[in-house]
Design a protein around this motif. Structure first.
Motif, PDB file in Angstrom:
ATOM      1  N   LEU A  13       0.839  -1.206   0.000  1.00 58.08           N
ATOM      2  CA  LEU A  13       0.000   0.000   0.000  1.00 58.08           C
ATOM      3  C   LEU A  13       0.873   1.254   0.000  1.00 58.08           C
ATOM      4  O   LEU A  13       1.864   1.334   0.719  1.00 58.08           O
ATOM      5  CB  LEU A  13      -0.899   0.020   1.235  1.00 58.08           C
ATOM      6  CG  LEU A  13      -2.010  -1.031   1.296  1.00 58.08           C
ATOM      7  CD1 LEU A  13      -2.644  -1.034   2.685  1.00 58.08           C
ATOM      8  CD2 LEU A  13      -3.065  -0.774   0.229  1.00 58.08           C
ATOM      9  N   ARG A  14       0.487   2.218  -0.809  1.00 55.29           N
ATOM     10  CA  ARG A  14       1.160   3.505  -0.767  1.00 55.29           C
ATOM     11  C   ARG A  14       0.919   4.143   0.598  1.00 55.29           C
ATOM     12  O   ARG A  14      -0.001   3.778   1.324  1.00 55.29           O
ATOM     13  CB  ARG A  14       0.633   4.408  -1.889  1.00 55.29           C
ATOM     14  CG  ARG A  14       1.015   3.929  -3.288  1.00 55.29           C
ATOM     15  CD  ARG A  14       0.440   4.879  -4.333  1.00 55.29           C
ATOM     16  NE  ARG A  14       0.792   4.448  -5.674  1.00 55.29           N
ATOM     17  CZ  ARG A  14       1.926   4.758  -6.288  1.00 55.29           C
ATOM     18  NH1 ARG A  14       2.819   5.503  -5.656  1.00 55.29           N
ATOM     19  NH2 ARG A  14       2.181   4.337  -7.513  1.00 55.29           N
ATOM     20  N   ASN A  15       1.743   5.116   0.919  1.00 54.73           N
ATOM     21  CA  ASN A  15       1.676   5.693   2.263  1.00 54.73           C
ATOM     22  C   ASN A  15       0.293   6.213   2.625  1.00 54.73           C
ATOM     23  O   ASN A  15      -0.209   5.964   3.720  1.00 54.73           O
ATOM     24  CB  ASN A  15       2.697   6.826   2.403  1.00 54.73           C
ATOM     25  CG  ASN A  15       4.104   6.309   2.562  1.00 54.73           C
ATOM     26  OD1 ASN A  15       4.316   5.207   3.024  1.00 54.73           O
ATOM     27  ND2 ASN A  15       5.071   7.113   2.165  1.00 54.73           N
ATOM     28  N   ASP A  16      -0.325   6.964   1.704  1.00 54.32           N
ATOM     29  CA  ASP A  16      -1.634   7.530   2.031  1.00 54.32           C
ATOM     30  C   ASP A  16      -2.678   6.431   2.202  1.00 54.32           C
ATOM     31  O   ASP A  16      -3.520   6.489   3.101  1.00 54.32           O
ATOM     32  CB  ASP A  16      -2.074   8.543   0.979  1.00 54.32           C
ATOM     33  CG  ASP A  16      -2.016   8.000  -0.436  1.00 54.32           C
ATOM     34  OD1 ASP A  16      -1.556   6.862  -0.633  1.00 54.32           O
ATOM     35  OD2 ASP A  16      -2.442   8.716  -1.370  1.00 54.32           O
ATOM     36  N   ALA A  17      -2.610   5.397   1.346  1.00 60.05           N
ATOM     37  CA  ALA A  17      -3.552   4.280   1.449  1.00 60.05           C
ATOM     38  C   ALA A  17      -3.290   3.471   2.712  1.00 60.05           C
ATOM     39  O   ALA A  17      -4.222   3.008   3.389  1.00 60.05           O
ATOM     40  CB  ALA A  17      -3.461   3.385   0.212  1.00 60.05           C
ATOM     41  N   ASN A 229      -7.798  -4.396  -1.205  1.00 58.56           N
ATOM     42  CA  ASN A 229      -7.226  -5.397  -2.108  1.00 58.56           C
ATOM     43  C   ASN A 229      -7.570  -5.077  -3.558  1.00 58.56           C
ATOM     44  O   ASN A 229      -6.749  -5.279  -4.459  1.00 58.56           O
ATOM     45  CB  ASN A 229      -7.724  -6.798  -1.743  1.00 58.56           C
ATOM     46  CG  ASN A 229      -6.856  -7.460  -0.692  1.00 58.56           C
ATOM     47  OD1 ASN A 229      -5.641  -7.296  -0.683  1.00 58.56           O
ATOM     48  ND2 ASN A 229      -7.475  -8.218   0.206  1.00 58.56           N
ATOM     49  N   ARG A 230      -8.781  -4.573  -3.780  1.00 52.74           N
ATOM     50  CA  ARG A 230      -9.146  -4.159  -5.135  1.00 52.74           C
ATOM     51  C   ARG A 230      -8.280  -2.995  -5.596  1.00 52.74           C
ATOM     52  O   ARG A 230      -7.899  -2.902  -6.762  1.00 52.74           O
ATOM     53  CB  ARG A 230     -10.633  -3.778  -5.198  1.00 52.74           C
ATOM     54  CG  ARG A 230     -11.591  -4.967  -5.117  1.00 52.74           C
ATOM     55  CD  ARG A 230     -12.999  -4.579  -5.538  1.00 52.74           C
ATOM     56  NE  ARG A 230     -13.583  -3.549  -4.695  1.00 52.74           N
ATOM     57  CZ  ARG A 230     -14.254  -3.793  -3.573  1.00 52.74           C
ATOM     58  NH1 ARG A 230     -14.433  -5.051  -3.164  1.00 52.74           N
ATOM     59  NH2 ARG A 230     -14.768  -2.807  -2.860  1.00 52.74           N
ATOM     60  N   LEU A 231      -7.979  -2.116  -4.656  1.00 54.06           N
ATOM     61  CA  LEU A 231      -7.109  -0.988  -4.974  1.00 54.06           C
ATOM     62  C   LEU A 231      -5.733  -1.485  -5.411  1.00 54.06           C
ATOM     63  O   LEU A 231      -5.179  -1.018  -6.416  1.00 54.06           O
ATOM     64  CB  LEU A 231      -6.968  -0.082  -3.747  1.00 54.06           C
ATOM     65  CG  LEU A 231      -5.992   1.095  -3.861  1.00 54.06           C
ATOM     66  CD1 LEU A 231      -6.490   2.097  -4.886  1.00 54.06           C
ATOM     67  CD2 LEU A 231      -5.807   1.763  -2.502  1.00 54.06           C
ATOM     68  N   LEU A 232      -5.198  -2.443  -4.671  1.00 51.29           N
ATOM     69  CA  LEU A 232      -3.891  -3.000  -5.025  1.00 51.29           C
ATOM     70  C   LEU A 232      -3.944  -3.720  -6.365  1.00 51.29           C
ATOM     71  O   LEU A 232      -3.069  -3.542  -7.219  1.00 51.29           O
ATOM     72  CB  LEU A 232      -3.421  -3.970  -3.936  1.00 51.29           C
ATOM     73  CG  LEU A 232      -2.904  -3.352  -2.639  1.00 51.29           C
ATOM     74  CD1 LEU A 232      -2.556  -4.450  -1.641  1.00 51.29           C
ATOM     75  CD2 LEU A 232      -1.685  -2.479  -2.908  1.00 51.29           C
TER      76      LEU A 232
END
Length: 254
Positions: A13-17, A229-232
């Motif tokens: 995950l990116r930092n903001d996420a 998980n969908r975001l990833l």
């Protein structure tokens, strides 16, 4: 009835996420388990809230440097090269050729010693990679490194390591301000406490005298996990990206 939290690779995950993921967990945990006053639970929650605050502080202290994005991209490439080396050696542990298999087994000792250096802070990772390469090129392991085809990988990793080190030095020379909290370490610490909290919740959902609130927490947060998980899966990217969105570097060596 869900009694297990769904899995997610939080390091991607990116930092903001990453911070948002934990914000939603914190909110749900405190809403569903507000009556859980067991000393062990309160101790873990306090530890979690402290780690959460540390990550928040680290994110806020990220320097708005024009080199930030370059450092994050360079770190991702460096991590990928290291992972590729480790994976290639691991694949040869079952090679049909006895000589290559034995060489890979000897080198695996070296890789196990250093572990996943990608989880270290920027400077720590730079140092670990330098030492790893020294070992791989030493008289003891040089022949094995050649036998398993890691010589070119080692050269590329050294190039990437030096390039990132130069970028970090350049960024650090731009300002004297340093962050007390290393973002990568803050992320890892928060993830570790999250794992403890979720394991405890799963246990109480299965064998606790009052499993309902724990089951409710698990079921509610699994919806959140699915979303992240969908975001990833949709982005196809790891965790080290834009300012405030990359996994570690930005808060790291500040």
């Amino acid at each position: 009835m869900a009694t297990k939290f769904k899995k997610i690779n939080k390091i991607q995950l990116r930092n903001d996420a990453h911070f948002q993921f934990h914000t939603e967990f914190k909110t749900l945990y405190m809403a569903k388990l507000f009556e859980d006053t067991a000393p062990a639970s309160l101790k873990l929650l306090d530890k979690y809230l402290s780690s959460y605050a540390d990550e928040d502080t680290a994110l806020k202290k990220i320097r708005k440097s024009h080199l930030t994005e370059q450092i994050q991209a360079a770190d991702k490439v460096r991590d990928d090269v290291f992972s590729g080396m480790a994976e290639q050696n691991s694949a040869l542990l079952k090679h049909y050729d006895t000589a290559k298999r034995e060489a890979a087994n000897r080198l695996q000792i070296v890789f196990n010693t250093y572990g996943n250096v990608a989880r270290k802070s920027l400077n720590e990772e730079t140092s670990a990679i330098y030492n790893l390469l020294q070992d791989l090129r030493s008289p003891k392991y040089q022949a094995d490194t050649t036998a398993v085809g890691l010589t070119e990988w080692a050269t590329e990793l050294e190039t990437r390591n030096k390039a990132l080190e130069a970028l970090v030095r350049e960024r650090d020379s731009e300002t004297d301000s340093k962050t007390d909290i290393v973002l990568k370490e803050a992320r890892n610490a928060l993830d570790d406490v999250y794992n403890e909290l979720t394991e405890r919740a799963e246990a109480f959902a299965l064998v606790g005298t009052n499993p309902a609130p724990y089951v409710a927490l698990i079921e509610a947060f699994n919806v959140v996990v699915d979303r992240f998980n969908r975001l990833l899966n949709g982005s196809g990217k790891r965790g080290k990206g834009e300012g405030g969105g990359g996994e570690t570097e930005e808060g790291e060596e500040q």
